[in-house]
Motif scaffolding. Structure first.
Motif, PDB file in Angstrom:
ATOM      1  N   ILE A 115       0.858  -6.425  15.042  1.00 19.80           N
ATOM      2  CA  ILE A 115      -0.324  -5.931  14.501  1.00 19.80           C
ATOM      3  C   ILE A 115      -0.160  -5.083  13.164  1.00 19.80           C
ATOM      4  CG2 ILE A 115      -2.596  -4.667  15.108  1.00 19.80           C
ATOM      5  CD1 ILE A 115      -2.237  -5.377  18.066  1.00 19.80           C
ATOM      6  N   PHE A 116       0.758  -4.179  13.482  1.00 24.56           N
ATOM      7  CA  PHE A 116       1.042  -3.251  12.293  1.00 24.56           C
ATOM      8  C   PHE A 116       1.670  -4.057  11.072  1.00 24.56           C
ATOM      9  CE2 PHE A 116       3.921  -0.656   9.743  1.00 24.56           C
ATOM     10  CZ  PHE A 116       3.185   0.531   9.645  1.00 24.56           C
ATOM     11  N   GLN A 117       2.184  -5.282  11.386  1.00 22.12           N
ATOM     12  CA  GLN A 117       2.682  -5.948  10.135  1.00 22.12           C
ATOM     13  C   GLN A 117       1.509  -6.574   9.342  1.00 22.12           C
ATOM     14  OE1 GLN A 117       5.600  -8.934  11.193  1.00 22.12           O
ATOM     15  NE2 GLN A 117       5.827  -9.391   8.988  1.00 22.12           N
ATOM     16  N   LYS A 118       0.696  -7.133  10.369  1.00 21.59           N
ATOM     17  CA  LYS A 118      -0.483  -7.965   9.631  1.00 21.59           C
ATOM     18  C   LYS A 118      -1.613  -7.356   9.411  1.00 21.59           C
ATOM     19  CE  LYS A 118       1.603 -12.128  10.830  1.00 21.59           C
ATOM     20  NZ  LYS A 118       2.117 -13.143   9.613  1.00 21.59           N
ATOM     21  N   VAL A 119      -1.969  -5.882   9.756  1.00 18.36           N
ATOM     22  CA  VAL A 119      -2.979  -5.127   9.809  1.00 18.36           C
ATOM     23  C   VAL A 119      -2.829  -3.794   9.219  1.00 18.36           C
ATOM     24  CG1 VAL A 119      -5.057  -4.469  10.763  1.00 18.36           C
ATOM     25  CG2 VAL A 119      -4.261  -6.641  11.312  1.00 18.36           C
ATOM     26  N   HIS A 120      -2.142  -2.934  10.070  1.00 22.07           N
ATOM     27  CA  HIS A 120      -2.255  -1.611   9.654  1.00 22.07           C
ATOM     28  C   HIS A 120      -1.138  -1.353   8.764  1.00 22.07           C
ATOM     29  CE1 HIS A 120      -3.053   2.548  10.827  1.00 22.07           C
ATOM     30  NE2 HIS A 120      -1.840   2.922  11.201  1.00 22.07           N
ATOM     31  N   SER A 121      -0.276  -2.009   8.211  1.00 23.37           N
ATOM     32  CA  SER A 121       0.747  -1.774   7.347  1.00 23.37           C
ATOM     33  C   SER A 121      -0.171  -1.664   5.781  1.00 23.37           C
ATOM     34  CB  SER A 121       1.654  -2.925   7.094  1.00 23.37           C
ATOM     35  OG  SER A 121       1.158  -4.088   6.741  1.00 23.37           O
ATOM     36  N   ILE A 122      -1.116  -2.035   5.759  1.00 22.01           N
ATOM     37  CA  ILE A 122      -1.958  -1.868   4.527  1.00 22.01           C
ATOM     38  C   ILE A 122      -2.425  -0.405   4.288  1.00 22.01           C
ATOM     39  CG2 ILE A 122      -4.247  -2.341   3.443  1.00 22.01           C
ATOM     40  CD1 ILE A 122      -4.063  -5.027   4.407  1.00 22.01           C
ATOM     41  N   HIS A 123      -2.672   0.217   5.252  1.00 25.16           N
ATOM     42  CA  HIS A 123      -3.139   1.595   5.313  1.00 25.16           C
ATOM     43  C   HIS A 123      -1.769   2.608   5.349  1.00 25.16           C
ATOM     44  CE1 HIS A 123      -5.462   5.351   5.932  1.00 25.16           C
ATOM     45  NE2 HIS A 123      -4.739   5.567   7.122  1.00 25.16           N
ATOM     46  N   HIS A 124      -0.612   2.078   5.508  1.00 25.57           N
ATOM     47  CA  HIS A 124       0.620   2.987   5.358  1.00 25.57           C
ATOM     48  C   HIS A 124       1.341   2.838   4.306  1.00 25.57           C
ATOM     49  CE1 HIS A 124       1.264   5.147   9.063  1.00 25.57           C
ATOM     50  NE2 HIS A 124       0.563   4.614   9.679  1.00 25.57           N
ATOM     51  N   ARG A 125       0.673   2.083   3.229  1.00 28.23           N
ATOM     52  CA  ARG A 125       1.289   1.856   1.805  1.00 28.23           C
ATOM     53  C   ARG A 125       1.563   3.070   1.138  1.00 28.23           C
ATOM     54  NH1 ARG A 125      -1.693  -3.761  -0.179  1.00 28.23           N
ATOM     55  NH2 ARG A 125      -0.568  -5.031   1.142  1.00 28.23           N
ATOM     56  N   SER A 126       0.671   3.955   1.620  1.00 25.29           N
ATOM     57  CA  SER A 126       0.588   5.335   1.081  1.00 25.29           C
ATOM     58  C   SER A 126       1.525   6.215   1.936  1.00 25.29           C
ATOM     59  CB  SER A 126      -0.829   5.826   0.754  1.00 25.29           C
ATOM     60  OG  SER A 126      -1.061   7.119   0.611  1.00 25.29           O
ATOM     61  N   THR A 127       2.471   6.777   1.478  1.00 23.35           N
ATOM     62  CA  THR A 127       3.196   7.969   2.176  1.00 23.35           C
ATOM     63  C   THR A 127       2.790   9.103   1.695  1.00 23.35           C
ATOM     64  OG1 THR A 127       5.008   7.762   0.391  1.00 23.35           O
ATOM     65  CG2 THR A 127       5.300   6.451   2.378  1.00 23.35           C
TER      66      THR A 127
END
Length: 243
Positions: A115-127
């Motif tokens: 789920i992280f790879q397909k969905v939530h990673s978009i939000h985590h592009r910003s560190t």
């Protein structure tokens, strides 16, 4: 036809409020900045934010339709005399309590590898997040995040104004957690249980810590509280005092 405007409107206004506030803090209180590097929004953050505002419009439209069919539990209050003020206050805290648990659980689910790879990673592009990061996520996550409002509307027999206040507060706190400035570094001892912008900033930095939204108790209870948080908070307080 209120929720169709309230859900995206409260979100966008919260973003714009913190964009304005950040500009003032940059001039007058630069020591409040958590990460001294620039955290300017990207084109993708703008794009995903406005995409999710569209998602919020759709969810709001469904809520309005359900309300016309009498499917929502919330009750419209037309005069102040009809309102039980104690019940209003208690119902807001009930909404916040349910959301606090809901957010932690769904956030942990979003961090499951697939789920992280397909969905939530978009939000985590910003560190190093900024106000536009707050609603910059996959549309599926947009449904999950704003979905708490509709869930509460379907299950809680509370005044409509309680849910409106909760929605506004939720939007503001969501953006505050991503604003990049710590406004509440020095808190009263009894208020240490409440999360700060630093708390969520560290989640974007380290990914596997600090999943909560309002309270730190869930992170501490389930072992996801950042081991460097207290040290970083003390350093931030010291920096503010020196400025």
């Amino acid at each position: 036809m209120m929720w169709i405007w309230l859900l995206p409107g409260s979100s966008l206004l919260s973003v714009l409020f913190f964009v304005f506030l950040n500009k003032q803090l940059k001039k007058k209180k630069p020591s409040f900045k958590i990460d001294e590097k620039d955290n300017l929004p990207s084109k993708k953050e703008f794009a995903f934010t406005f995409l999710n505002l569209g998602v919020f419009i759709l969810v709001g439209a469904l809520m309005d339709y359900a309300q016309t069919k009498g499917l929502l539990k919330i009750e419209s209050i037309h005069t102040a005399a009809e309102l039980n003020w104690w019940f209003l206050i208690v119902s807001i805290f009930v909404c916040l309590g349910i959301h606090d648990i809901y957010f932690y659980v769904t956030h942990r689910i979003l961090h499951m590898p697939v789920i992280f790879q397909k969905v939530h990673s978009i939000h985590h592009r910003s560190t190093n997040p900024n106000p536009w990061t707050a609603f910059s996520f996959h549309p599926i996550e947009g449904v999950i995040q704003i979905g708490i409002v509709s869930i509460l509307a379907f299950i809680l027999p509370i005044p409509e104004i309680s849910l409106i206040i909760f929605t506004l507060f939720m939007s503001l706190l969501s953006v505050y957690g991503h604003c990049g400035y710590e406004l509440r570094a020095e808190k009263w001892k009894g208020f240490e249980v409440f999360n700060t912008a630093l708390h969520h900033q560290q989640h974007h930095q380290f990914v596997r810590y600090n999943f909560g939204i309002y309270l730190s108790i869930w992170d501490k209870l389930f072992g996801t509280f950042s081991p460097t948080y207290n040290k970083s908070l003390k350093e931030l307080i010291a920096k503010n005092k020196e400025a």
